[in-house]
Design a protein around this motif. Structure first.
Motif, PDB file in Angstrom:
ATOM      1  N   SER A   1       0.839  -1.197   0.000  1.00  9.80           N
ATOM      2  CA  SER A   1       0.000   0.000   0.000  1.00  9.80           C
ATOM      3  C   SER A   1       0.880   1.256   0.000  1.00  9.80           C
ATOM      4  O   SER A   1       2.106   1.158   0.150  1.00  9.80           O
ATOM      5  CB  SER A   1      -0.892  -0.004   1.241  1.00  9.80           C
ATOM      6  OG  SER A   1      -0.097   0.238   2.403  1.00  9.80           O
TER       7      SER A   1
ATOM      8  N   CYS B   1      -5.808   0.089  -4.228  1.00 11.43           N
ATOM      9  CA  CYS B   1      -5.205   1.419  -4.094  1.00 11.43           C
ATOM     10  C   CYS B   1      -5.189   2.190  -5.414  1.00 11.43           C
ATOM     11  O   CYS B   1      -4.900   3.396  -5.422  1.00 11.43           O
ATOM     12  CB  CYS B   1      -3.763   1.303  -3.581  1.00 11.43           C
ATOM     13  SG  CYS B   1      -3.601   0.454  -2.011  1.00 11.43           S
TER      14      CYS B   1
ATOM     15  N   CYS C   1      -7.772   4.924  -5.326  1.00 10.50           N
ATOM     16  CA  CYS C   1      -8.078   5.366  -3.966  1.00 10.50           C
ATOM     17  C   CYS C   1      -7.379   6.688  -3.665  1.00 10.50           C
ATOM     18  O   CYS C   1      -6.246   6.931  -4.094  1.00 10.50           O
ATOM     19  CB  CYS C   1      -7.625   4.309  -2.968  1.00 10.50           C
ATOM     20  SG  CYS C   1      -8.004   4.698  -1.245  1.00 10.50           S
TER      21      CYS C   1
ATOM     22  N   CYS D   1      -8.378   2.990   5.662  1.00 13.05           N
ATOM     23  CA  CYS D   1      -8.524   2.375   4.334  1.00 13.05           C
ATOM     24  C   CYS D   1     -10.005   2.123   4.041  1.00 13.05           C
ATOM     25  O   CYS D   1     -10.701   1.497   4.833  1.00 13.05           O
ATOM     26  CB  CYS D   1      -7.738   1.064   4.304  1.00 13.05           C
ATOM     27  SG  CYS D   1      -8.036   0.041   2.843  1.00 13.05           S
ATOM     28  N   PRO D   2     -10.532   2.604   2.901  1.00 13.30           N
ATOM     29  CA  PRO D   2     -11.945   2.386   2.588  1.00 13.30           C
ATOM     30  C   PRO D   2     -12.327   0.909   2.520  1.00 13.30           C
ATOM     31  O   PRO D   2     -13.446   0.544   2.901  1.00 13.30           O
ATOM     32  CB  PRO D   2     -12.112   3.069   1.225  1.00 13.30           C
ATOM     33  CG  PRO D   2     -11.048   4.121   1.205  1.00 13.30           C
ATOM     34  CD  PRO D   2      -9.886   3.513   1.923  1.00 13.30           C
TER      35      PRO D   2
END
Length: 215
Positions: free
Chosen positions: A108, A144, A147, A193-194
Motif C-alpha cells: 500500500s 489502491c 483510492c 482504508c476504505p
C-alpha cells in the motif's frame, strides 16, 4: 481439488483464502509444492468463533497461534497438504513475499500490505502447500489504484509511509493517552482504508493484536 473446493474447506474452518500462486524454484516453498495458498481470518465472525474454541478458554498464552496451528494442521491433513505458519521460527517462512506473489495482495502507499477484500486489515494465519497445481482465478487489481489514500495522513505521528514503518514513533505514541484509540480499536491508518471499513473485523481482535505488538 479445485479452487472452489479449497475456498469452501477453508470457510468451514472460519478461514479465507486471500491468495494463491504456483511457486517457482526461488520462492522457498516446500519441495514438490504445486500451489501455495495463503489463509486469513474469515469475516464476519472470526473473533466470535475463536472465543468458543479451547485455545481461548484454557488460559494459556498465544491463543490465536495455537488455534491456527491446530485448525490449519487439521485442514492440511484433510486436503493432503503441508501446513506452514508465519510464527514458530526461526527459521521463518517468507509470508510477505509469498503474499505479494499471489497478485491479490499488494504494498500500500504506507508500505503495509493491502488486500482487495480485507484492505489494510489483512493478516495471515497460515498457508497450505498443495502438491496439486490447481487452476487459479486471475488476481484482482490493487484497491489502491483509484483510492485517495486516506491511510497516508491517518497516523497521528506519521509512523507509516511508502519508505517503511517507524515502529519507534508508533510505540512512543501508543504509550500516550492519545494512543488509546489505536490500542482499543486498531491502527488508525489501517482503519482509514476504505476497504478496511467495509471489512467487518471485530475491534476486540484488533485490540488483542495491538496488545501483543506493544508489549
Amino acid at each position: 481439488m479445485d479452487y472452489d473446493t479449497l475456498i469452501d474447506a477453508a470457510a468451514d474452518c472460519q478461514l479465507s483464502v486471500v491468495g494463491a500462486f504456483h511457486p517457482g524454484p526461488d520462492d522457498m516453498a516446500p519441495d514438490g509444492t504445486g500451489t501455495l495458498v495463503i489463509l486469513a481470518p474469515r469475516e464476519p465472525g472470526f473473533w466470535r468463533h475463536l472465543q468458543t474454541q479451547p485455545e481461548a478458554q484454557d488460559g494459556a498464552p498465544d491463543m490465536v497461534d495455537r488455534w491456527s496451528a491446530r485448525t490449519i494442521g487439521a485442514l492440511a491433513i484433510q486436503l493432503r497438504a503441508e501446513p506452514l505458519f508465519p510464527f514458530g521460527g526461526p527459521p521463518w517462512h517468507p509470508f510477505i513475499t509469498w503474499a505479494k506473489r499471489t497478485g491479490s495482495i499488494h504494498a500500500s502507499p504506507v508500505s503495509l500490505l493491502v488486500h482487495d477484500r480485507q484492505g489494510l486489515m489483512v493478516s495471515f494465519r497460515g498457508a497450505l502447500a498443495l502438491r496439486e497445481r490447481i487452476d487459479l482465478p486471475p488476481p484482482p487489481l490493487t484497491p489502491c489504484l483509484l483510492c485517495a489514500a486516506p491511510c497516508e495522513t491517518a497516523c497521528p505521528v506519521d509512523a507509516l509511509s511508502e519508505d517503511g514503518y517507524d515502529t519507534s514513533a508508533c510505540h512512543s505514541f501508543l504509550d500516550t493517552q492519545d494512543g488509546a484509540d489505536c490500542m482499543e480499536n486498531g491502527c488508525k491508518a489501517r482503519r482509514a482504508c476504505p476497504v478496511s471499513q467495509r471489512f467487518d473485523r471485530d475491534p476486540a481482535q484488533s485490540a488483542y493484536h495491538m496488545r501483543h505488538f506493544h508489549r
